[in-house]
Motif scaffolding. Structure first.
Motif, PDB file in Angstrom:
ATOM      1  N   MET A  77     -11.550  27.193   3.429  1.00 19.90           N
ATOM      2  CA  MET A  77     -12.376  27.173   4.810  1.00 19.90           C
ATOM      3  C   MET A  77     -12.590  25.912   5.318  1.00 19.90           C
ATOM      4  N   GLU A  78     -12.311  25.847   6.603  1.00 17.53           N
ATOM      5  CA  GLU A  78     -12.395  24.576   7.129  1.00 17.53           C
ATOM      6  C   GLU A  78     -13.249  24.684   8.676  1.00 17.53           C
ATOM      7  N   LYS A  79     -13.709  23.746   8.917  1.00 10.50           N
ATOM      8  CA  LYS A  79     -14.570  23.442  10.304  1.00 10.50           C
ATOM      9  C   LYS A  79     -14.322  22.283  10.813  1.00 10.50           C
ATOM     10  N   GLN A  80     -14.084  22.365  12.231  1.00 10.22           N
ATOM     11  CA  GLN A  80     -13.650  20.895  12.858  1.00 10.22           C
ATOM     12  C   GLN A  80     -14.937  20.329  13.066  1.00 10.22           C
ATOM     13  N   VAL A  81     -14.673  18.961  13.354  1.00 11.69           N
ATOM     14  CA  VAL A  81     -16.060  18.326  13.604  1.00 11.69           C
ATOM     15  C   VAL A  81     -15.686  17.693  14.896  1.00 11.69           C
ATOM     16  N   TYR A 107     -12.545  15.956   5.207  1.00 13.88           N
ATOM     17  CA  TYR A 107     -13.380  15.687   4.081  1.00 13.88           C
ATOM     18  C   TYR A 107     -13.399  17.021   3.166  1.00 13.88           C
ATOM     19  N   PHE A 108     -13.171  16.703   1.946  1.00 16.14           N
ATOM     20  CA  PHE A 108     -13.013  17.736   0.919  1.00 16.14           C
ATOM     21  C   PHE A 108     -14.706  18.001   0.429  1.00 16.14           C
ATOM     22  N   ILE A 109     -15.158  19.064   0.719  1.00 20.69           N
ATOM     23  CA  ILE A 109     -16.489  19.490   0.327  1.00 20.69           C
ATOM     24  C   ILE A 109     -16.194  20.020  -1.018  1.00 20.69           C
ATOM     25  N   SER A 110     -16.513  19.663  -2.298  1.00 21.93           N
ATOM     26  CA  SER A 110     -16.278  20.111  -3.584  1.00 21.93           C
ATOM     27  C   SER A 110     -17.329  20.920  -4.033  1.00 21.93           C
ATOM     28  N   LYS A 111     -18.646  20.403  -3.723  1.00 22.58           N
ATOM     29  CA  LYS A 111     -19.692  21.071  -4.416  1.00 22.58           C
ATOM     30  C   LYS A 111     -20.853  21.152  -3.374  1.00 22.58           C
ATOM     31  N   ILE A 112     -21.402  22.192  -3.314  1.00 19.26           N
ATOM     32  CA  ILE A 112     -22.923  22.658  -2.806  1.00 19.26           C
ATOM     33  C   ILE A 112     -23.340  23.581  -3.493  1.00 19.26           C
ATOM     34  N   GLY A 159     -31.118  20.702  -5.456  1.00 14.64           N
ATOM     35  CA  GLY A 159     -29.643  21.011  -5.904  1.00 14.64           C
ATOM     36  C   GLY A 159     -28.801  19.693  -5.396  1.00 14.64           C
ATOM     37  N   TYR A 160     -27.371  19.850  -5.504  1.00 14.67           N
ATOM     38  CA  TYR A 160     -26.458  18.574  -5.600  1.00 14.67           C
ATOM     39  C   TYR A 160     -25.372  18.979  -4.605  1.00 14.67           C
ATOM     40  N   THR A 161     -24.541  17.918  -4.057  1.00 17.42           N
ATOM     41  CA  THR A 161     -23.615  18.169  -3.346  1.00 17.42           C
ATOM     42  C   THR A 161     -22.562  16.894  -3.451  1.00 17.42           C
ATOM     43  N   GLY A 162     -21.177  17.275  -3.427  1.00 18.56           N
ATOM     44  CA  GLY A 162     -20.296  16.046  -3.596  1.00 18.56           C
ATOM     45  C   GLY A 162     -18.955  16.528  -2.907  1.00 18.56           C
ATOM     46  N   GLY A 163     -18.238  15.547  -2.826  1.00 21.88           N
ATOM     47  CA  GLY A 163     -16.777  15.686  -2.300  1.00 21.88           C
ATOM     48  C   GLY A 163     -15.913  14.369  -2.051  1.00 21.88           C
ATOM     49  N   HIS A 164     -14.961  14.445  -1.511  1.00 20.94           N
ATOM     50  CA  HIS A 164     -14.592  13.043  -1.088  1.00 20.94           C
ATOM     51  C   HIS A 164     -13.671  13.146   0.121  1.00 20.94           C
ATOM     52  N   PRO A 165     -13.343  12.097   0.800  1.00 18.62           N
ATOM     53  CA  PRO A 165     -12.678  11.889   2.105  1.00 18.62           C
ATOM     54  C   PRO A 165     -11.113  12.254   1.726  1.00 18.62           C
ATOM     55  N   ARG A 196     -24.740  20.118   7.847  1.00 17.28           N
ATOM     56  CA  ARG A 196     -24.752  18.979   8.885  1.00 17.28           C
ATOM     57  C   ARG A 196     -24.525  17.561   8.411  1.00 17.28           C
ATOM     58  N   PHE A 197     -25.263  17.197   7.060  1.00 18.42           N
ATOM     59  CA  PHE A 197     -24.895  16.075   6.611  1.00 18.42           C
ATOM     60  C   PHE A 197     -23.522  15.730   6.524  1.00 18.42           C
ATOM     61  N   TYR A 198     -22.554  16.345   6.303  1.00 14.12           N
ATOM     62  CA  TYR A 198     -21.009  16.091   6.036  1.00 14.12           C
ATOM     63  C   TYR A 198     -20.523  16.214   7.602  1.00 14.12           C
ATOM     64  N   GLU A 199     -21.201  16.804   8.473  1.00 18.28           N
ATOM     65  CA  GLU A 199     -20.484  16.841   9.881  1.00 18.28           C
ATOM     66  C   GLU A 199     -20.751  15.214  10.468  1.00 18.28           C
ATOM     67  N   SER A 200     -22.046  14.820   9.930  1.00 14.87           N
ATOM     68  CA  SER A 200     -22.578  13.585  10.407  1.00 14.87           C
ATOM     69  C   SER A 200     -21.567  12.489   9.590  1.00 14.87           C
ATOM     70  N   LEU A 201     -21.463  12.607   8.366  1.00 16.31           N
ATOM     71  CA  LEU A 201     -20.613  11.708   7.728  1.00 16.31           C
ATOM     72  C   LEU A 201     -19.200  11.716   8.277  1.00 16.31           C
ATOM     73  N   CYS A 202     -18.668  12.880   8.431  1.00  9.28           N
ATOM     74  CA  CYS A 202     -17.254  12.783   9.153  1.00  9.28           C
ATOM     75  C   CYS A 202     -17.116  12.242  10.382  1.00  9.28           C
ATOM     76  N   ARG A 203     -18.105  12.520  11.271  1.00  4.02           N
ATOM     77  CA  ARG A 203     -18.079  11.740  12.619  1.00  4.02           C
ATOM     78  C   ARG A 203     -18.243  10.121  12.389  1.00  4.02           C
ATOM     79  N   GLU A 204     -19.139   9.596  11.589  1.00  2.00           N
ATOM     80  CA  GLU A 204     -19.353   8.301  11.258  1.00  2.00           C
ATOM     81  C   GLU A 204     -18.021   7.572  10.589  1.00  2.00           C
ATOM     82  N   ARG A 205     -17.379   8.399   9.876  1.00  5.25           N
ATOM     83  CA  ARG A 205     -16.003   7.911   9.308  1.00  5.25           C
ATOM     84  C   ARG A 205     -14.877   8.281  10.091  1.00  5.25           C
ATOM     85  N   GLY A 206     -15.171   9.032  11.402  1.00  6.70           N
ATOM     86  CA  GLY A 206     -13.997   9.016  12.226  1.00  6.70           C
ATOM     87  C   GLY A 206     -12.805  10.122  11.717  1.00  6.70           C
TER      88      GLY A 206
END
Length: 170
Positions: A165-169, A88-93, A75-81, A110-120
């Motif tokens: 829908m939103e998830k706090q990191v 971080y907006f997850i546009s596509k999973i 599959g694929y995924t995408g979004g933007h900060p 989990r990939f996006y949660e990690s990305l959010c943590r890395e980017r603050g």
């Protein structure tokens, strides 16, 4: 099963992404929104031109998901900060039909949660079609909460009727 996320960075990989998007969208969405709206949305949001426009104009990032066990494309995924909201907006999973239910969506979150943590960034969020009960249940199970409901006119008489829908990191 594990997933590997490979950034879409070349012209060839962008073309491959557009072909994969067309395949997945046409196997899944016609039953929910009809064939005509599926065709329209693929052209507007998933085509090569749309992908290149999102990369250029909206700071989108895209990744392919591959199964770690054999390297197959699942599959694929995408979004933007969004620096203004610190999210971080997850546009596509999107996963191929045979790959759903094997934990790839959970790994993507989990990939996006990690990305959010890395980017603050403090949260991630997405929109989900109100009729997509499978996805809504999955996101709720992954800790997302519904924060809003929106109807977006996307042209040609089509409306996207979504929950936000939103998830706090942490």
């Amino acid at each position: 099963m594990g997933a590997t996320f490979t950034a879409v960075e070349t012209a060839e990989s962008r073309a491959e992404l557009a072909a994969l998007a067309d395949e997945i969208w046409h196997e899944y969405w016609p039953a929910l929104i009809g064939a005509e709206q599926t065709d329209y949305m693929v052209e507007q949001f998933q085509s090569l031109a749309a992908i290149e426009r999102a990369l250029r104009d909206d700071a989108y990032e895209y990744w392919f998901l591959h199964d770690d066990s054999d390297g197959r494309l699942v599959g694929y995924t995408g979004g933007h900060p969004e620096p203004a909201t610190n999210r971080y907006f997850i546009s596509k999973i999107y996963l191929r039909a045979a790959e759903r239910g094997h934990g790839f969506a959970s790994q993507t979150v989990r990939f996006y949660e990690s990305l959010c943590r890395e980017r603050g960034l403090s949260a991630l969020y997405l929109t989900v079609n109100k009729g997509n009960e499978l996805a809504i249940r999955a996101y709720l199970g992954k800790g997302f909460v519904t924060i809003d409901s929106v109807e977006t006119d996307i042209g040609e008489g089509y409306i996207m009727d979504d929950f936000i829908m939103e998830k706090q990191v942490g």
